[in-house]
Design a protein around this motif. Sequence first.
Motif, PDB file in Angstrom:
ATOM      1  N   HIS A 120       0.836  -1.202   0.000  1.00  0.00           N
ATOM      2  CA  HIS A 120       0.000   0.000   0.000  1.00  0.00           C
ATOM      3  C   HIS A 120       0.869   1.250   0.000  1.00  0.00           C
ATOM      4  O   HIS A 120       1.973   1.246   0.542  1.00  0.00           O
ATOM      5  CB  HIS A 120      -0.908   0.027   1.234  1.00  0.00           C
ATOM      6  N   GLY A 121       0.371   2.313  -0.615  1.00  0.00           N
ATOM      7  CA  GLY A 121       1.052   3.594  -0.573  1.00  0.00           C
ATOM      8  C   GLY A 121       0.784   4.301   0.747  1.00  0.00           C
ATOM      9  O   GLY A 121      -0.018   3.855   1.565  1.00  0.00           O
ATOM     10  N   SER A 122       1.460   5.433   0.933  1.00  0.00           N
ATOM     11  CA  SER A 122       1.274   6.198   2.161  1.00  0.00           C
ATOM     12  C   SER A 122       1.127   7.673   1.836  1.00  0.00           C
ATOM     13  O   SER A 122       2.014   8.287   1.252  1.00  0.00           O
ATOM     14  CB  SER A 122       2.464   6.005   3.105  1.00  0.00           C
ATOM     15  N   GLY A 123      -0.034   8.223   2.237  1.00  0.00           N
ATOM     16  CA  GLY A 123      -0.233   9.667   2.203  1.00  0.00           C
ATOM     17  C   GLY A 123      -0.093  10.158   3.627  1.00  0.00           C
ATOM     18  O   GLY A 123       0.947  10.639   4.049  1.00  0.00           O
ATOM     19  N   THR A 124      -1.132   9.970   4.404  1.00  0.00           N
ATOM     20  CA  THR A 124      -1.061  10.259   5.834  1.00  0.00           C
ATOM     21  C   THR A 124      -0.346   9.138   6.591  1.00  0.00           C
ATOM     22  O   THR A 124       0.220   9.367   7.652  1.00  0.00           O
ATOM     23  CB  THR A 124      -2.466  10.408   6.428  1.00  0.00           C
ATOM     24  N   GLY A 125      -0.403   7.916   6.045  1.00  0.00           N
ATOM     25  CA  GLY A 125       0.222   6.764   6.697  1.00  0.00           C
ATOM     26  C   GLY A 125      -0.726   5.972   7.577  1.00  0.00           C
ATOM     27  O   GLY A 125      -0.344   4.942   8.137  1.00  0.00           O
ATOM     28  N   GLY A 126      -1.980   6.421   7.698  1.00  0.00           N
ATOM     29  CA  GLY A 126      -2.908   5.756   8.595  1.00  0.00           C
ATOM     30  C   GLY A 126      -3.309   4.362   8.167  1.00  0.00           C
ATOM     31  O   GLY A 126      -3.396   3.454   8.995  1.00  0.00           O
ATOM     32  N   THR A 127      -3.531   4.165   6.869  1.00  0.00           N
ATOM     33  CA  THR A 127      -3.970   2.851   6.387  1.00  0.00           C
ATOM     34  C   THR A 127      -2.874   1.812   6.555  1.00  0.00           C
ATOM     35  O   THR A 127      -3.083   0.733   7.129  1.00  0.00           O
ATOM     36  CB  THR A 127      -4.394   2.919   4.910  1.00  0.00           C
ATOM     37  N   ILE A 128      -1.676   2.115   6.057  1.00  0.00           N
ATOM     38  CA  ILE A 128      -0.596   1.126   6.063  1.00  0.00           C
ATOM     39  C   ILE A 128      -0.158   0.805   7.495  1.00  0.00           C
ATOM     40  O   ILE A 128       0.136  -0.355   7.821  1.00  0.00           O
ATOM     41  CB  ILE A 128       0.593   1.605   5.199  1.00  0.00           C
ATOM     42  N   SER A 129      -0.140   1.788   8.375  1.00  0.00           N
ATOM     43  CA  SER A 129       0.270   1.515   9.758  1.00  0.00           C
ATOM     44  C   SER A 129      -0.812   0.747  10.507  1.00  0.00           C
ATOM     45  O   SER A 129      -0.523  -0.192  11.260  1.00  0.00           O
ATOM     46  CB  SER A 129       0.601   2.817  10.489  1.00  0.00           C
ATOM     47  N   GLY A 161       4.328 -14.649   9.550  1.00  0.00           N
ATOM     48  CA  GLY A 161       5.117 -14.474   8.330  1.00  0.00           C
ATOM     49  C   GLY A 161       4.618 -13.389   7.393  1.00  0.00           C
ATOM     50  O   GLY A 161       5.175 -13.191   6.309  1.00  0.00           O
ATOM     51  N   LEU A 162       3.575 -12.657   7.762  1.00  0.00           N
ATOM     52  CA  LEU A 162       3.026 -11.616   6.892  1.00  0.00           C
ATOM     53  C   LEU A 162       4.053 -10.500   6.680  1.00  0.00           C
ATOM     54  O   LEU A 162       4.687 -10.045   7.617  1.00  0.00           O
ATOM     55  CB  LEU A 162       1.762 -11.024   7.518  1.00  0.00           C
ATOM     56  N   LYS A 163       4.201 -10.061   5.429  1.00  0.00           N
ATOM     57  CA  LYS A 163       5.105  -8.973   5.086  1.00  0.00           C
ATOM     58  C   LYS A 163       4.306  -7.738   4.680  1.00  0.00           C
ATOM     59  O   LYS A 163       3.237  -7.850   4.073  1.00  0.00           O
ATOM     60  CB  LYS A 163       6.030  -9.374   3.930  1.00  0.00           C
ATOM     61  N   MET A 164       4.833  -6.562   5.010  1.00  0.00           N
ATOM     62  CA  MET A 164       4.197  -5.303   4.648  1.00  0.00           C
ATOM     63  C   MET A 164       5.169  -4.477   3.809  1.00  0.00           C
ATOM     64  O   MET A 164       6.315  -4.258   4.206  1.00  0.00           O
ATOM     65  CB  MET A 164       3.802  -4.518   5.907  1.00  0.00           C
ATOM     66  N   TYR A 165       4.689  -4.023   2.626  1.00  0.00           N
ATOM     67  CA  TYR A 165       5.535  -3.257   1.725  1.00  0.00           C
ATOM     68  C   TYR A 165       4.865  -1.938   1.345  1.00  0.00           C
ATOM     69  O   TYR A 165       3.642  -1.866   1.177  1.00  0.00           O
ATOM     70  CB  TYR A 165       5.833  -4.050   0.452  1.00  0.00           C
ATOM     71  N   LEU A 166       5.696  -0.927   1.178  1.00  0.00           N
ATOM     72  CA  LEU A 166       5.243   0.393   0.769  1.00  0.00           C
ATOM     73  C   LEU A 166       5.358   0.551  -0.745  1.00  0.00           C
ATOM     74  O   LEU A 166       6.348   0.122  -1.348  1.00  0.00           O
ATOM     75  CB  LEU A 166       6.102   1.465   1.446  1.00  0.00           C
ATOM     76  N   LYS A 182       8.567  -6.602  13.011  1.00  0.00           N
ATOM     77  CA  LYS A 182       9.037  -5.545  12.128  1.00  0.00           C
ATOM     78  C   LYS A 182       7.832  -5.158  11.281  1.00  0.00           C
ATOM     79  O   LYS A 182       7.342  -5.949  10.474  1.00  0.00           O
ATOM     80  CB  LYS A 182      10.180  -6.051  11.244  1.00  0.00           C
ATOM     81  N   TYR A 183       7.357  -3.949  11.421  1.00  0.00           N
ATOM     82  CA  TYR A 183       6.065  -3.600  10.840  1.00  0.00           C
ATOM     83  C   TYR A 183       6.125  -3.168   9.380  1.00  0.00           C
ATOM     84  O   TYR A 183       5.099  -3.094   8.718  1.00  0.00           O
ATOM     85  CB  TYR A 183       5.401  -2.518  11.683  1.00  0.00           C
ATOM     86  N   ILE A 184       7.308  -2.855   8.874  1.00  0.00           N
ATOM     87  CA  ILE A 184       7.457  -2.513   7.453  1.00  0.00           C
ATOM     88  C   ILE A 184       8.690  -3.241   6.926  1.00  0.00           C
ATOM     89  O   ILE A 184       9.762  -3.160   7.515  1.00  0.00           O
ATOM     90  CB  ILE A 184       7.560  -0.981   7.244  1.00  0.00           C
ATOM     91  N   ASP A 185       8.526  -4.008   5.848  1.00  0.00           N
ATOM     92  CA  ASP A 185       9.586  -4.904   5.385  1.00  0.00           C
ATOM     93  C   ASP A 185      10.336  -4.412   4.160  1.00  0.00           C
ATOM     94  O   ASP A 185      11.412  -4.923   3.834  1.00  0.00           O
ATOM     95  CB  ASP A 185       8.990  -6.285   5.074  1.00  0.00           C
ATOM     96  N   GLY A 186       9.816  -3.428   3.454  1.00  0.00           N
ATOM     97  CA  GLY A 186      10.482  -2.937   2.262  1.00  0.00           C
ATOM     98  C   GLY A 186       9.593  -1.978   1.503  1.00  0.00           C
ATOM     99  O   GLY A 186       8.432  -1.754   1.863  1.00  0.00           O
TER     100      GLY A 186
END
Length: 303
Positions: free
Chosen positions: A102-111, A123-128, A214-218
């Motif tokens: 997901h992209g980040s504008g305010t960052g609320g959705t991805i966080s 094992g879930l990964k989160m990418y910007l 680790k909440y953001i992986d790449g």
Amino acid sequence: MPNDVASEKRQILEKMGATVELVKPCSIVDPNNFVRVAERRAQEYELFEGEAKDGSGESITRKGFFMDQFENPSNFAAHYKNTGPEIFKQMKGKPKLDAIVHGSGTGGTISGLSLYLKPRIPGLKMYLADPPGSGLANKVNHNVMFSETEREGTRRRHQVDTIIEGVGLNRLTSNFSLLFQNSSFDISSSSKTELEYEQDQAGNDLGLDEQDFKYIDGAFSVSDQQAVHMARFVMDNDGLFLGSSSALNLVAVVQLARKLGKGCTILTILCDSGQRHLTKFWNDEWLAQSGLDTSTPSDLSFF
């Protein structure tokens, strides 16, 4: 709002009765930045009591409110309490979710999604997904907030780095900062969701320790051209009329799918419609003047 956004975004607000003030795009530290102007306008309309100007003697009460969506933790909380649990519930009984992009504008959705889902899906990964001109991808990948357009000799006073609207920044918002381990947000029991209460009542020990993750992986950097191509490809092949932020997300999904390999399950959110991007992102003549190709790719190898 910035005066370079698609005009239909302004027109929709005006049709709903809003007075829209357009300002030049500029840094958040500039007092003329749209966020700073909005804050001042709210302060000007803070609680005021007094006699009516017409001399009627009636009391007037006005109150302005600054939403502060970039820094307001209610932004993150909405997705932690609602969007995350909705996804978790719907994924039950389906293939394991491997990653979210997901992209980040305010960052609320991805966080919000990352902090809720990572402790619950092993094992879930989160990418910007990040557009040109944004420093967030470099912050995630190299821990340095930097954009190529900030390089010495390239910076302009009011530069326009991308046609992709609504995402990408050169600063860390309070909401986006929650993705890093040094954030201090306390997810207290008061933020428990209905789903969590159901699990508790069933006698299940959630055993969640948010600090273990680790909440953001790449991060993936996506070009304007790739976003334009993706929007046309999805319209032609899937009948989905998407805006620039959604197209950005999908390009990063394809890039991540190649990295993870066949059989992976990746989730993203198609967060904007092409209906609010008619005058720019879906305006072929305007895009051609910006040097962008508006043809439809034949297959996903373009990305």
